[in-house]
Design a protein around this motif. Sequence first.
Motif, PDB file in Angstrom:
ATOM      1  N   VAL A  56       0.898  -1.152   0.007  1.00  0.00           N
ATOM      2  CA  VAL A  56      -0.053   0.085  -0.077  1.00  0.00           C
ATOM      3  C   VAL A  56       0.836   1.338   0.030  1.00  0.00           C
ATOM      4  O   VAL A  56       0.347   2.266  -0.587  1.00  0.00           O
ATOM      5  CB  VAL A  56      -1.096   0.017   1.308  1.00  0.00           C
ATOM      6  N   SER A  57       2.135   1.021   0.422  1.00  0.00           N
ATOM      7  CA  SER A  57       2.981   2.210   0.406  1.00  0.00           C
ATOM      8  C   SER A  57       3.405   2.430  -1.090  1.00  0.00           C
ATOM      9  O   SER A  57       3.770   3.884  -1.180  1.00  0.00           O
ATOM     10  CB  SER A  57       4.332   2.152   1.189  1.00  0.00           C
ATOM     11  N   SER A  58       2.979   1.890  -2.189  1.00  0.00           N
ATOM     12  CA  SER A  58       3.204   2.362  -3.521  1.00  0.00           C
ATOM     13  C   SER A  58       2.107   3.161  -3.760  1.00  0.00           C
ATOM     14  O   SER A  58       2.359   3.431  -5.015  1.00  0.00           O
ATOM     15  CB  SER A  58       3.402   1.059  -4.243  1.00  0.00           C
ATOM     16  N   TYR A  59       0.991   3.481  -3.197  1.00  0.00           N
ATOM     17  CA  TYR A  59      -0.187   4.029  -3.773  1.00  0.00           C
ATOM     18  C   TYR A  59      -0.660   5.163  -3.022  1.00  0.00           C
ATOM     19  O   TYR A  59      -0.331   5.125  -1.611  1.00  0.00           O
ATOM     20  CB  TYR A  59      -1.161   3.084  -3.967  1.00  0.00           C
ATOM     21  N   ALA A  60      -1.437   6.019  -3.313  1.00  0.00           N
ATOM     22  CA  ALA A  60      -2.313   6.772  -2.651  1.00  0.00           C
ATOM     23  C   ALA A  60      -3.620   6.075  -2.370  1.00  0.00           C
ATOM     24  O   ALA A  60      -3.781   5.231  -3.212  1.00  0.00           O
ATOM     25  CB  ALA A  60      -2.484   8.256  -3.356  1.00  0.00           C
ATOM     26  N   MET A  61      -4.077   6.013  -1.139  1.00  0.00           N
ATOM     27  CA  MET A  61      -5.129   5.024  -0.863  1.00  0.00           C
ATOM     28  C   MET A  61      -6.443   6.034  -0.481  1.00  0.00           C
ATOM     29  O   MET A  61      -6.364   7.043   0.243  1.00  0.00           O
ATOM     30  CB  MET A  61      -5.014   4.251   0.411  1.00  0.00           C
ATOM     31  N   GLY A  62      -7.546   5.543  -0.747  1.00  0.00           N
ATOM     32  CA  GLY A  62      -8.879   6.124  -0.502  1.00  0.00           C
ATOM     33  C   GLY A  62     -10.045   5.216  -0.205  1.00  0.00           C
ATOM     34  O   GLY A  62      -9.952   4.150  -0.525  1.00  0.00           O
ATOM     35  N   TRP A  63     -11.100   5.645   0.128  1.00  0.00           N
ATOM     36  CA  TRP A  63     -12.201   5.209   0.479  1.00  0.00           C
ATOM     37  C   TRP A  63     -13.425   5.785  -0.032  1.00  0.00           C
ATOM     38  O   TRP A  63     -13.473   7.178  -0.310  1.00  0.00           O
ATOM     39  CB  TRP A  63     -12.492   5.036   1.949  1.00  0.00           C
TER      40      TRP A  63
END
Length: 125
Positions: free
Chosen positions: A29-36
Amino acid sequence: QVQLVESGGGVVQAGGSLRLSCAASGRTVSSYAMGWFRQAPGKEREFVAAMGWSGGTIFYADSVKGRFTISSDHAKNTVYLQMNSLKPEDTAVYYCAASRLRVGVPMMQYEYSYWGQGTQVTVSS
C-alpha cells in the motif's frame, strides 16, 4: 498491480462504530495513494477519505470529518477506515481504492486505478 479486499462491514445502530479494513496483495500500500469511497442505494459513488502517497496528507469529505479516520499499517499491508458516531445516512457499500498518483491527494474516482469489491455498512436508526 495490487488487489484489494475490504472487510469489516455490518449492521450497527446509530451512534455506533465500525472499522473497515482493506487488505492489499500483489503490491504494498505504500506504493499508492489510498482512498475510501461509498455508494448508497440510488446514489452515485462518492468520496469519503484519502491519504496521499507519502501518507502525510489526508482529506475527508465534509460529511464524515471528525467522525471517520483513515489510517494504514504497512506491516500488515492494510488500510483502515475507523467510523465513529455512525448515522443512518452513512449506510452504503464502502469501497477501498488505490491510486498511482504521487502528487497531492486524489479525491476523484477517475484518479484511482484499482478497486476492491466493496463491503456493506448498514446503520439503523
